[in-house]
Design an enzyme around this catalytic site. Structure first.
Site, PDB file in Angstrom:
ATOM      1  N   GLY A  78      -0.125  -1.732  10.470  1.00  0.00           N
ATOM      2  CA  GLY A  78      -0.031  -0.644  10.069  1.00  0.00           C
ATOM      3  C   GLY A  78      -1.349   0.032  10.821  1.00  0.00           C
ATOM      4  O   GLY A  78      -2.350  -0.286  10.536  1.00  0.00           O
ATOM      5  N   ARG A 142       2.745  -6.284  14.680  1.00  0.00           N
ATOM      6  CA  ARG A 142       2.879  -7.274  13.617  1.00  0.00           C
ATOM      7  C   ARG A 142       3.193  -8.724  13.766  1.00  0.00           C
ATOM      8  O   ARG A 142       3.370  -9.439  12.698  1.00  0.00           O
ATOM      9  CB  ARG A 142       3.703  -6.207  12.272  1.00  0.00           C
ATOM     10  CG  ARG A 142       3.985  -5.612  11.506  1.00  0.00           C
ATOM     11  CD  ARG A 142       3.495  -5.421  10.417  1.00  0.00           C
ATOM     12  NE  ARG A 142       3.788  -4.426   9.825  1.00  0.00           N
ATOM     13  CZ  ARG A 142       2.755  -3.765   9.135  1.00  0.00           C
ATOM     14  NH1 ARG A 142       1.917  -4.857   8.924  1.00  0.00           N
ATOM     15  NH2 ARG A 142       2.361  -2.676   8.473  1.00  0.00           N
ATOM     16  N   ASP A 173      -3.849 -10.379   6.548  1.00  0.00           N
ATOM     17  CA  ASP A 173      -2.724 -11.192   7.788  1.00  0.00           C
ATOM     18  C   ASP A 173      -4.059 -11.649   8.316  1.00  0.00           C
ATOM     19  O   ASP A 173      -3.553 -12.411   9.483  1.00  0.00           O
ATOM     20  CB  ASP A 173      -1.577 -10.638   7.922  1.00  0.00           C
ATOM     21  CG  ASP A 173      -0.668 -11.159   5.924  1.00  0.00           C
ATOM     22  OD1 ASP A 173      -1.294 -12.092   5.529  1.00  0.00           O
ATOM     23  OD2 ASP A 173      -0.557  -9.978   5.825  1.00  0.00           O
ATOM     24  N   LYS A 199      -9.181  -3.588   8.180  1.00  0.00           N
ATOM     25  CA  LYS A 199      -8.642  -2.900   8.834  1.00  0.00           C
ATOM     26  C   LYS A 199      -7.520  -2.465   7.263  1.00  0.00           C
ATOM     27  O   LYS A 199      -7.096  -3.250   7.045  1.00  0.00           O
ATOM     28  CB  LYS A 199      -8.104  -2.383   9.770  1.00  0.00           C
ATOM     29  CG  LYS A 199      -7.159  -1.227  10.892  1.00  0.00           C
ATOM     30  CD  LYS A 199      -5.490  -1.558  10.569  1.00  0.00           C
ATOM     31  CE  LYS A 199      -5.231  -2.043   9.534  1.00  0.00           C
ATOM     32  NZ  LYS A 199      -2.957  -2.950   9.976  1.00  0.00           N
ATOM     33  N   THR A 200      -7.048  -1.233   6.583  1.00  0.00           N
ATOM     34  CA  THR A 200      -6.030  -0.978   6.256  1.00  0.00           C
ATOM     35  C   THR A 200      -6.236  -0.005   5.437  1.00  0.00           C
ATOM     36  O   THR A 200      -6.536  -0.063   4.392  1.00  0.00           O
ATOM     37  CB  THR A 200      -5.102  -2.559   5.798  1.00  0.00           C
ATOM     38  OG1 THR A 200      -3.773  -1.817   5.089  1.00  0.00           O
ATOM     39  CG2 THR A 200      -6.074  -2.490   4.433  1.00  0.00           C
TER      40      THR A 200
HETATM   41  P1  FBP Z   1      -1.550  -2.924   7.456  1.00  0.00           P
HETATM   42  O1  FBP Z   1      -2.242  -4.069   6.183  1.00  0.00           O
HETATM   43  O2  FBP Z   1      -0.972  -3.781   7.703  1.00  0.00           O
HETATM   44  O3  FBP Z   1      -2.625  -2.594   6.998  1.00  0.00           O
HETATM   45  O4  FBP Z   1      -0.487  -1.975   7.105  1.00  0.00           O
HETATM   46  C1  FBP Z   1      -0.197  -1.331   5.215  1.00  0.00           C
HETATM   47  C2  FBP Z   1       0.935  -0.871   5.388  1.00  0.00           C
HETATM   48  O5  FBP Z   1       0.737   0.947   5.664  1.00  0.00           O
HETATM   49  C3  FBP Z   1       1.349  -0.638   3.487  1.00  0.00           C
HETATM   50  O6  FBP Z   1       0.453   0.745   3.223  1.00  0.00           O
HETATM   51  C4  FBP Z   1       2.832   0.027   4.193  1.00  0.00           C
HETATM   52  O7  FBP Z   1       3.752  -1.271   2.826  1.00  0.00           O
HETATM   53  C5  FBP Z   1       2.936  -1.543   5.520  1.00  0.00           C
HETATM   54  O8  FBP Z   1       2.436  -0.860   5.599  1.00  0.00           O
HETATM   55  C6  FBP Z   1       4.314  -0.681   5.948  1.00  0.00           C
HETATM   56  O9  FBP Z   1       4.534  -1.756   7.341  1.00  0.00           O
HETATM   57  P2  FBP Z   1       5.821  -0.624   8.699  1.00  0.00           P
HETATM   58  O10 FBP Z   1       4.562   0.378   9.303  1.00  0.00           O
HETATM   59  O11 FBP Z   1       5.615  -2.001   9.442  1.00  0.00           O
HETATM   60  O12 FBP Z   1       6.534   0.522   8.035  1.00  0.00           O
END
Ligand code: FBP
Length: 549
Positions: A78, A142, A173, A199-200
């Site tokens: 994300g 992803r 991950d 990152k997140t």
């Molecule tokens: P990351 O763990 O990859 O940083 O993503 C987190 C996130 O933003 C979560 O908070 C949310 O549930 C998810 O991504 C949403 O995923 P997508 O971007 O695939 O809709």
């Protein structure tokens, strides 16, 4: 690219670097490390990269001559504010090593690496992205890197471009993938280093040695701004309850930080719900009781913060999801052949009786979402579950039942919001702009040292940026074994909200006051220019965590 006035001014911002990174550095080795749990398993899975020492950089008064290095970079998962600055810091860092160094960006995440889709990131190209939000410089994805074929395919392009190091910018991950890739390349003497960057926006990639993941600061500030605006509206009109769901797939760090910033009437913390073994009904009753008491005090309005991952933390639902994961992994082919209309019945017939009962009790939309495709890492896509609507409907029903019993006499009118995507690509706050630039620059220093399987680490973050401490942490140190897709796998341990930690304890000490007295705070928008006390403050989570040390 046409730019707004703010973008133009922001492009000129020079991110602050820790003083140690402003000249040549040398690594100082700490003691050998071990994984947070399951040491024997992790050691046997990572024989070449397990037990490495922590590294801390110090100034190097006698630097030796350096050769150019070619580096590849991947944005994974994300979006999070500041990703562009990691790339800019990395670019500037490798150019400092040698002006002929080159940086290649793989397009749309790990998939671009496997499929050999890339661009060279030149000085002119990246100049448009300095201090900007988003991941659009090269895109993200992803795709899970886990198969030997993917690693070998990736190695082909690394060799073709003479790339000596790959930097993976991602969450738990993706950094797990980085560790697996580092181990594999080391085991075959591929001559490619792999470095991770934390990152997140979720804030759940942190531990004793990684103080926070980038993006959490900016995203929570954006959400806190709008929550504050909603609270002011709410306190002006005094007629609505706002149910606000906040992103954060698992951990409730975002909801907790926003609560500390804004002082809402109610904030649910998933980790507490789990530890108290609460049912969905108990969560609903908790909210309804506060609404009823506020009504008795003459206030038929309020704000309720709900973490996105709540559903998965309700213990009965968690058990259900665990069985569903195994069931759907084992019977994937058979389930794919079941008509959509019959899938609910199929699942109920194949689950154990307790879990089947929980599945049947959930509203159909929520139950369906739990049985839909997982993301490539096996996660339920909780951002698609409308928990805020589910809870407000249930609270409404509960209040009507209380009215019949003479326990509630008020008006309940609910509005719903979901804040997630709004914050993920915001222009990074000064904190994230500096932190990310330092993480990228530091990654270049780790590459220069020749190490692999390390995460770029910048610490001491509640102090001014010049005092930050830079180094590297072996990724295996953060790992444990967890069940994924029906199998035990080595993964980085997710950092959930600690119920005995200072941020949650601060919240607990205040929440009753916030529930029954309206104590809203209106944080306002992120400020990029102005006094440090307005522009350069880290999150309250970081501040309280550091005070508690
Ligand atoms: P990351 O763990 O990859 O940083 O993503 C987190 C996130 O933003 C979560 O908070 C949310 O549930 C998810 O991504 C949403 O995923 P997508 O971007 O695939 O809709």
């Amino acid at each position: 690219m046409k730019k707004s006035a703010l973008q133009k001014a922001r492009a000129a911002y020079q991110p602050k670097l820790p003083i140690v990174l402003t000249g040549a550095v040398r690594p100082v080795e700490g003691h050998a490390t071990q994984s947070v749990a399951d040491q024997e398993d992790i050691k046997s899975l990572f024989p070449n990269t397990y037990g490495l020492p922590e590294l801390k950089f110090e100034k190097n008064p006698n630097p030796t001559a350096t050769k150019p290095i070619n580096v590849g970079v991947i944005l994974s998962g994300g979006q999070a504010p500041g990703g562009h600055n990691v790339i800019c810091g990395l670019f500037d860092g490798i150019k400092k090593v040698h002006r002929d160094s080159r940086l290649y960006g793989f397009l749309m995440g790990p998939g671009g690496f496997v499929d050999h889709k890339y661009i060279e990131l030149t000085s002119e190209f990246i100049s448009d992205y300095r201090n900007t939000g988003g991941f659009d410089i090269i895109g993200s994805g992803r795709t899970k890197l886990e198969a030997k074929e993917q690693f070998d395919k990736g190695l082909e392009i690394l060799k073709e471009l003479n790339i000596q190091a790959l930097v993976i910018i991602g969450g738990d991950d993706s950094n797990t993938n980085a560790a697996v890739l580092a181990e594999y390349y080391k085991s075959i003497n591929a001559g490619v280093q792999v470095i991770g960057c934390p990152k997140t926006i979720d804030g759940d990639l942190k531990n004793d040695v990684i103080e926070t993941s980038f993006g959490f600061d900016t995203a929570t500030k954006v959400y806190s701004e709008v929550i504050g605006n909603i609270q002011r509206d709410c306190n002006s009109a005094k007629k609505y309850y706002h149910f606000i769901k906040l992103m954060g797939r698992s951990a409730s760090h975002i909801a907790l930080e926003c609560a500390l910033q804004c002082q809402p009437n109610i904030c649910i913390i998933s980790e507490e719900v789990e530890s108290k073994d609460m049912t969905l009904d108990q969560v609903v009753n908790y909210i309804a009781d506060i609404v009823a008491e506020r009504a008795r005090l003459g206030m038929n309005f309020g704000t309720v913060l709900i973490p996105e991952g709540l559903i998965e933390f309700i213990p009965a639902v968690k058990r259900l999801i665990a069985e569903l994961n195994d069931l759907l992994a084992k019977n994937a082919d058979e389930f794919a052949g079941v008509a959509a209309a019959d899938q609910r019945a199929y699942i109920i017939n194949h689950l154990s009786s307790d879990n089947a009962a929980v599945y049947e009790s959930l509203p159909e939309g929520v139950a369906r979402q739990l049985s839909l495709d997982r993301d490539p890492h096996g996660n339920v896509q909780v951002s698609l579950i409308e928990t805020e609507k589910l809870l407000s409907e249930m609270v409404g029903k509960r209040l009507e039942a209380m009215r019949k019993d003479g326990k509630y006499d008020g008006k309940f009118s609910a509005l719903h919001h979901f804040f997630g995507y709004e914050g993920r690509c915001a222009d990074p706050s000064n904190f994230d702009a500096d932190y990310c630039y330092a993480l990228g620059y530091n990654a270049a220093c780790l590459i220069r040292c020749g190490v692999t399987g390390y995460m770029s680490s910048v610490r001491n973050l509640t102090k001014p940026a010049v005092q930050w401490v830079a180094g590297g942490i072996p990724i295996t140190m953060m790992m444990n074994m967890e069940r994924r897709h029906g199998k035990m796998k080595p993964v980085i341990q997710k950092a959930l909200v600690k119920l005995d930690g200072a941020p949650f304890q601060k919240f607990v000490s205040k929440r009753d006051d916030w529930a029954f007295n309206t104590c809203y705070i209106y944080p306002g928008p992120i400020q990029y220019f102005g006094p440090a006390e307005v522009c350069d403050q880290p999150t309250l989570t970081l501040k309280y965590e550091h005070q508690g040390k």
